[in-house]
Design a protein around this motif. Sequence first.
Motif, PDB file in Angstrom:
ATOM      1  N   GLY A  83      52.754  74.282  41.186  1.00 15.38           N
ATOM      2  CA  GLY A  83      51.423  74.321  40.605  1.00 15.38           C
ATOM      3  C   GLY A  83      50.676  75.607  40.881  1.00 15.38           C
ATOM      4  O   GLY A  83      49.531  75.765  40.477  1.00 15.38           O
ATOM      5  N   THR A  84      51.314  76.559  41.571  1.00 19.27           N
ATOM      6  CA  THR A  84      50.689  77.856  41.819  1.00 19.27           C
ATOM      7  C   THR A  84      51.217  78.861  40.810  1.00 19.27           C
ATOM      8  O   THR A  84      52.110  78.566  40.021  1.00 19.27           O
TER       9      THR A  84
ATOM     10  N   TRP B 105      45.656  73.808  38.583  1.00 12.62           N
ATOM     11  CA  TRP B 105      47.084  74.013  38.713  1.00 12.62           C
ATOM     12  C   TRP B 105      47.588  74.952  37.634  1.00 12.62           C
ATOM     13  O   TRP B 105      47.077  74.980  36.525  1.00 12.62           O
TER      14      TRP B 105
ATOM     15  N   LEU C 163      52.663  66.550  41.172  1.00 10.85           N
ATOM     16  CA  LEU C 163      51.384  67.111  41.594  1.00 10.85           C
ATOM     17  C   LEU C 163      50.331  66.029  41.787  1.00 10.85           C
ATOM     18  O   LEU C 163      49.539  66.074  42.732  1.00 10.85           O
TER      19      LEU C 163
END
Length: 114
Positions: free
Chosen positions: A30-31, A58, A78
């Motif tokens: 999610g980065t 995200w 996530l």
Amino acid sequence: MSKFFYKGRPMKKPTHSSPGFETNATVYLGTDKAPAQISVQSEVRKEELVAIFAEHGWASKIEVNPDQEENIRDLEILQERENTSQAQTTKAAGRNDPCPCGSGKKYKKCCAAA
């Protein structure tokens, strides 16, 4: 100019290429370095997911492919991670902390003795 002398053995040169930096840093889903990989079948569904990712901050790569079945496993991961991090943990009272029953005594003199 003077020479620098010290006691002990001479220090060895580091074997890795970047001394002082963590070269094996953990990358989280999610980065920007590891965006969530999502595939959907329609543009409408893509817009829904873009809104969800924007709301939580995200990063994602969403691909629209009507021939392929929907794959939102990264999104589910996530969301699970977020739900587990929001769970409240109640710390147990220590021996010298005030008793949670509200008596005003120390925990060890009140409820722990019972």
